[in-house]
Motif scaffolding. Structure first.
Motif, PDB file in Angstrom:
ATOM      1  N   GLY A 111       0.831  -1.209   0.000  1.00  0.00           N
ATOM      2  CA  GLY A 111       0.000   0.000   0.000  1.00  0.00           C
ATOM      3  C   GLY A 111       0.859   1.250   0.000  1.00  0.00           C
ATOM      4  O   GLY A 111       2.054   1.213   0.360  1.00  0.00           O
ATOM      5  N   VAL A 112       0.242   2.362  -0.400  1.00  0.00           N
ATOM      6  CA  VAL A 112       0.989   3.631  -0.445  1.00  0.00           C
ATOM      7  C   VAL A 112       1.235   4.146   0.982  1.00  0.00           C
ATOM      8  O   VAL A 112       2.247   4.789   1.252  1.00  0.00           O
ATOM      9  CB  VAL A 112       0.271   4.665  -1.344  1.00  0.00           C
ATOM     10  N   GLY A 113       0.318   3.823   1.909  1.00  0.00           N
ATOM     11  CA  GLY A 113       0.559   4.197   3.305  1.00  0.00           C
ATOM     12  C   GLY A 113       1.914   3.653   3.755  1.00  0.00           C
ATOM     13  O   GLY A 113       2.732   4.360   4.364  1.00  0.00           O
ATOM     14  N   TYR A 137      -4.494  14.946   3.193  1.00  0.00           N
ATOM     15  CA  TYR A 137      -4.940  13.585   3.499  1.00  0.00           C
ATOM     16  C   TYR A 137      -4.678  13.317   4.984  1.00  0.00           C
ATOM     17  O   TYR A 137      -3.554  13.544   5.473  1.00  0.00           O
ATOM     18  CB  TYR A 137      -4.182  12.618   2.578  1.00  0.00           C
ATOM     19  N   CYS A 191       0.959  16.097  -2.470  1.00  0.00           N
ATOM     20  CA  CYS A 191      -0.045  15.134  -2.898  1.00  0.00           C
ATOM     21  C   CYS A 191      -0.607  15.645  -4.218  1.00  0.00           C
ATOM     22  O   CYS A 191      -1.333  16.636  -4.249  1.00  0.00           O
ATOM     23  CB  CYS A 191      -1.134  15.036  -1.836  1.00  0.00           C
ATOM     24  N   ASN A 195      -5.581  15.322  -2.492  1.00  0.00           N
ATOM     25  CA  ASN A 195      -6.658  14.881  -1.621  1.00  0.00           C
ATOM     26  C   ASN A 195      -6.577  15.789  -0.398  1.00  0.00           C
ATOM     27  O   ASN A 195      -5.506  15.866   0.201  1.00  0.00           O
ATOM     28  CB  ASN A 195      -6.415  13.414  -1.223  1.00  0.00           C
ATOM     29  N   ASP A 223       3.093  12.074  -3.738  1.00  0.00           N
ATOM     30  CA  ASP A 223       2.132  10.986  -3.646  1.00  0.00           C
ATOM     31  C   ASP A 223       1.184  11.155  -4.838  1.00  0.00           C
ATOM     32  O   ASP A 223       0.358  12.069  -4.857  1.00  0.00           O
ATOM     33  CB  ASP A 223       1.407  11.107  -2.302  1.00  0.00           C
ATOM     34  N   ILE A 225      -1.067   8.953  -5.998  1.00  0.00           N
ATOM     35  CA  ILE A 225      -1.978   7.801  -5.919  1.00  0.00           C
ATOM     36  C   ILE A 225      -3.283   8.014  -6.698  1.00  0.00           C
ATOM     37  O   ILE A 225      -3.950   7.056  -7.072  1.00  0.00           O
ATOM     38  CB  ILE A 225      -2.244   7.436  -4.433  1.00  0.00           C
ATOM     39  N   TYR A 226      -3.653   9.280  -6.977  1.00  0.00           N
ATOM     40  CA  TYR A 226      -4.885   9.548  -7.745  1.00  0.00           C
ATOM     41  C   TYR A 226      -4.593   9.908  -9.209  1.00  0.00           C
ATOM     42  O   TYR A 226      -5.449  10.487  -9.891  1.00  0.00           O
ATOM     43  CB  TYR A 226      -5.682  10.689  -7.092  1.00  0.00           C
ATOM     44  N   SER A 266      -4.835   1.289  -4.780  1.00  0.00           N
ATOM     45  CA  SER A 266      -6.033   1.569  -3.979  1.00  0.00           C
ATOM     46  C   SER A 266      -7.031   2.475  -4.678  1.00  0.00           C
ATOM     47  O   SER A 266      -8.236   2.224  -4.640  1.00  0.00           O
ATOM     48  CB  SER A 266      -5.643   2.225  -2.654  1.00  0.00           C
ATOM     49  N   LYS A 267      -6.549   3.535  -5.306  1.00  0.00           N
ATOM     50  CA  LYS A 267      -7.481   4.573  -5.780  1.00  0.00           C
ATOM     51  C   LYS A 267      -7.799   4.421  -7.265  1.00  0.00           C
ATOM     52  O   LYS A 267      -8.960   4.304  -7.642  1.00  0.00           O
ATOM     53  CB  LYS A 267      -6.916   5.968  -5.487  1.00  0.00           C
ATOM     54  N   ARG A 275      -4.089  -3.873  -1.144  1.00  0.00           N
ATOM     55  CA  ARG A 275      -2.906  -3.441  -0.389  1.00  0.00           C
ATOM     56  C   ARG A 275      -1.650  -3.532  -1.238  1.00  0.00           C
ATOM     57  O   ARG A 275      -0.772  -4.377  -1.009  1.00  0.00           O
ATOM     58  CB  ARG A 275      -2.719  -4.251   0.925  1.00  0.00           C
TER      59      ARG A 275
END
Ligand SMILES: Cc1ncc(COP(=O)(O)O)c(C=O)c1O
Length: 453
Positions: A111-113, A137, A191, A195, A223, A225-226, A266-267, A275
Motif C-alpha cells: 500500500g501507499v501508506g 490527506y 499530494c 486529496n 504521492d 496515488i490519484y 487503492s485509488k 494493499r
C-alpha cells in the motif's frame, strides 16, 4: 495501584489509550446494507471508489490461477521481478516520464501508506520537519509521525490559490518559521493530484516546487496515488490535468536524487483492499537500497502481487477501465454538486480528479453557529476552542443519523465546519448518504435554535 496486566512499552501504552483507536473502525464494522443492516452507517468518509468493483472482480476472477512460486517468499519482500517490471511498464505508459521507468527504479509495498512510512523511515530522522499543504490527506501525520517520529509542518494558504505559483512565498515563510523554531526541515510532501481538494498542480508550479526543494536541499516526495482518476468537470473545462513529476525535466531545477514518487492500486483501480503500492526513485539507488533493506515489514502478499501483475499487464483492459472510471466519477461528481447547490451547501469549486468534494457544513446554519459561538465565548469557552468543539458536535449529530463524513479537522483543515464527502459510490447509496447528511444538519440547526432561545 496501576494494573499489573499492562506492562507495555512506553510507546505501546500511548497506542493502548482509547484516543489512539482508529476512529473509522466503528463505522466500517457497521456499514449500511438495504436488507441486512438498514440501520448501519452510510460511509461517504473513506476514500474508496466502488464504482468499478464489478469490472475489477470480473478481471481477477477470470485471470486468477496461482503457481507454487506464490506460496514461497518469491523474489524477496519488495515485489516480484514480474510485478516490478509490469509496474515500470505501466507507469511509463501512463505517467509520461522523461526517461522510461525501469524495474530497478521501484520497490513494491503493501500500500501507499506503507510506501510513505518506509520513505519517511529512510529519509527522515526523528523530529525532522516535512512541509505539507493544508488541508491534507488525514493519515499523512500518522504515516510519518507514529513510528518515523517526523513532524508535519502544515502550510495554510488563506485566500491564496493553493495550486498557484504564489504558494511559493507561503512555503518559503513556513520553512523559515520552522527553522527559527529549531526544526530541521528535510522534505516537502506533495499530494498530486490533491486529496481532499481534488485538483492537480500545473507543470509550472511543479517546476517552482522543484527549484524550492533544490534551494533548501529538501526531498520532494510526491504521492501520485490519484494520478489516473482525473475526469472532465463541465463547469471548469480548462482545469489542469495530471502532470507527474516524473514527466518534468529536472535539468537545472533539482538534483534528481531528491525526487521520489509513490503510487498504488487503492485509488485508480478502486482496490484499497488489495494493499499494493510502490516507491519510485529513478536516480537514488542509495535510498532504494535502504527501502529494500526494510521491506520485510511492508511486503505485499504474493497473491496481491499476482493479481496486480495480471491487471496492469492487460493494456487494452486497463485503457478501457480508466476511461469508464473517469466517466462514472464525472457523473457522480455532478450528482453531488447539484445536490449541494440545491441545498445551499458551499463547496470548493474546480475539482477534476479523485472521489471527493470539500464542503462547508457550517455555512447553511451560519446564523445559529455564530450565535452559539458568541454565547459560548461569553460563558467562558476560549474563543479558539469553541468552533472546533461545535464542529465535533456536528460530527456526533451526523454519526447519530448514521452518516459518516471525513471531518475537516482530521485533514488539517484550518477553517472549522468543513468536511470531505466521497462520491465514488453506487448512486442510490450516495443519494441516501447525502439526504442523511441534510437531515442531520437540519436536526443540528433545530438543536442550536433551541439552545439559543
Ligand atoms: C493521498 C493518499 N495517499 C495514500 C493513501 C493510502 O493508500 P493505500 O491504501 O495504498 O495505503 C490514501 C488513502 O486514502 C490517500 O488518499
Amino acid at each position: 495501584m496501576a494494573s499489573q496486566k499492562t506492562n507495555l512499552s512506553t510507546r505501546g501504552e500511548v497506542f493502548a489509550e482509547p484516543k489512539s483507536k482508529i476512529p473509522l473502525l466503528d463505522v466500517i464494522c457497521d456499514l449500511w446494507h438495504p436488507e441486512t443492516n438498514p440501520g448501519g452507517y452510510v460511509s461517504l468518509g473513506v476514500a474508496e471508489n466502488t464504482l468499478m468493483h464489478e469490472e475489477i472482480v470480473e478481471h481477477i476472477t477470470k485471470n486468477f490461477a496461482i503457481d507454487s512460486h506464490s506460496l514461497t517468499y518469491g523474489d524477496g519482500f519488495s515485489g516480484s521481478h514480474r510485478l516490478r517490471d509490469t509496474i515500470a511498464r505501466f507507469i511509463t505508459r501512463h505517467f509520461n516520464p522523461v526517461n522510461p521507468v525501469t524495474k530497478n527504479q521501484l520497490l513494491v509495498t503493501s500500500g501507499v501508506g506503507q510506501a510513505i512510512e518506509l520513505s519517511g523511515f529512510c529519509l527522515l530522522d526523528k523530529d525532522d520537519g516535512v512541509l505539507l499543504a493544508r488541508p491534507h490527506y488525514g493519515n499523512f501525520p500518522v504515516d510519518l509521525g507514529y513510528r518515523v517520529g517526523a513532524k508535519i509542518i502544515g502550510v495554510s494558504f488563506g485566500e491564496t490559490d493553493p495550486f498557484g505559483p504564489e504558494t511559493m512565498d507561503t512555503y518559503e515563510k513556513a520553512l523559515a518559521d520552522a527553522q527559527r523554531q529549531g526544526i530541521r526541515v528535510k522534505a516537502f510532501l506533495l499530494c498530486n493530484p490533491q486529496n481532499p481538494l481534488g485538483r492537480c498542480y500545473t507543470r509550472e508550479v511543479l517546476e517552482a516546487y522543484m527549484r524550492f526543494c533544490q534551494k533548501h536541499n529538501l526531498h520532494l516526495i510526491t504521492d501520485e496515488i490519484y494520478a489516473l482518476s482525473t475526469w472532465k468537470n463541465p463547469d471548469f473545462p480548462d482545469a489542469p490535468g495530471f502532470t507527474s513529476v516524473l514527466s518534468v525535466k529536472k535539468d537545472g531545477l533539482i538534483d534528481p536524487s531528491l525526487v521520489h514518487v509513490l503510487w498504488g492500486m487503492s485509488k485508480d483501480f478502486g482496490s484499497n483492499g488489495i494493499r499494493l503500492g510502490c516507491v519510485i526513485s529513478q536516480d537514488n539507488m542509495h535510498f532504494l537500497r535502504a527501502v529494500e533493506a526494510n521491506s520485510y515489514f511492508s511486503c505485499p502478499s504474493s497473491l496481491s502481487d499476482l493479481v496486480t501483475s495480471r491487471i496492469l499487464s492487460d493494456d487494452a483492459w486497463v485503457d478501457r477501465f480508466i476511461q469508464t472510471n473517469r466517466q462514472r466519477l464525472a457523473e457522480n461528481y455532478t450528482i453531488t454538486i447539484r445536490f449541494l447547490e440545491s441545498h445551499q451547501v458551499p463547496y470548493k469549486k474546480g475539482g477534476n480528479v479523485g472521489f471527493f468534494v470539500w464542503v462547508d457544513l457550517f455555512d447553511p446554519i451560519r446564523r445559529q453557529v455564530n450565535t452559539t459561538l458568541k454565547k459560548q465565548v461569553e460563558a467562558g469557552v476560549p474563543s479558539e476552542k469553541a468552533p472546533r468543539a461545535l464542529e465535533a458536535k456536528l460530527q456526533e449529530k451526523l454519526l447519530k443519523h448514521r452518516i459518516f463524513l471525513a471531518l475537516g479537522a482530521d485533514f488539517g483543515g484550518d477553517v472549522p465546519g468543513w468536511y470531505r464527502i466521497v462520491f465514488a459510490h453506487e448512486k442510490e447509496y450516495l443519494k441516501l448518504g447525502l439526504s442523511r447528511m441534510i437531515k442531520a444538519l437540519e436536526a443540528f440547526r433545530s438543536e442550536l435554535d433551541t439552545d439559543i432561545a
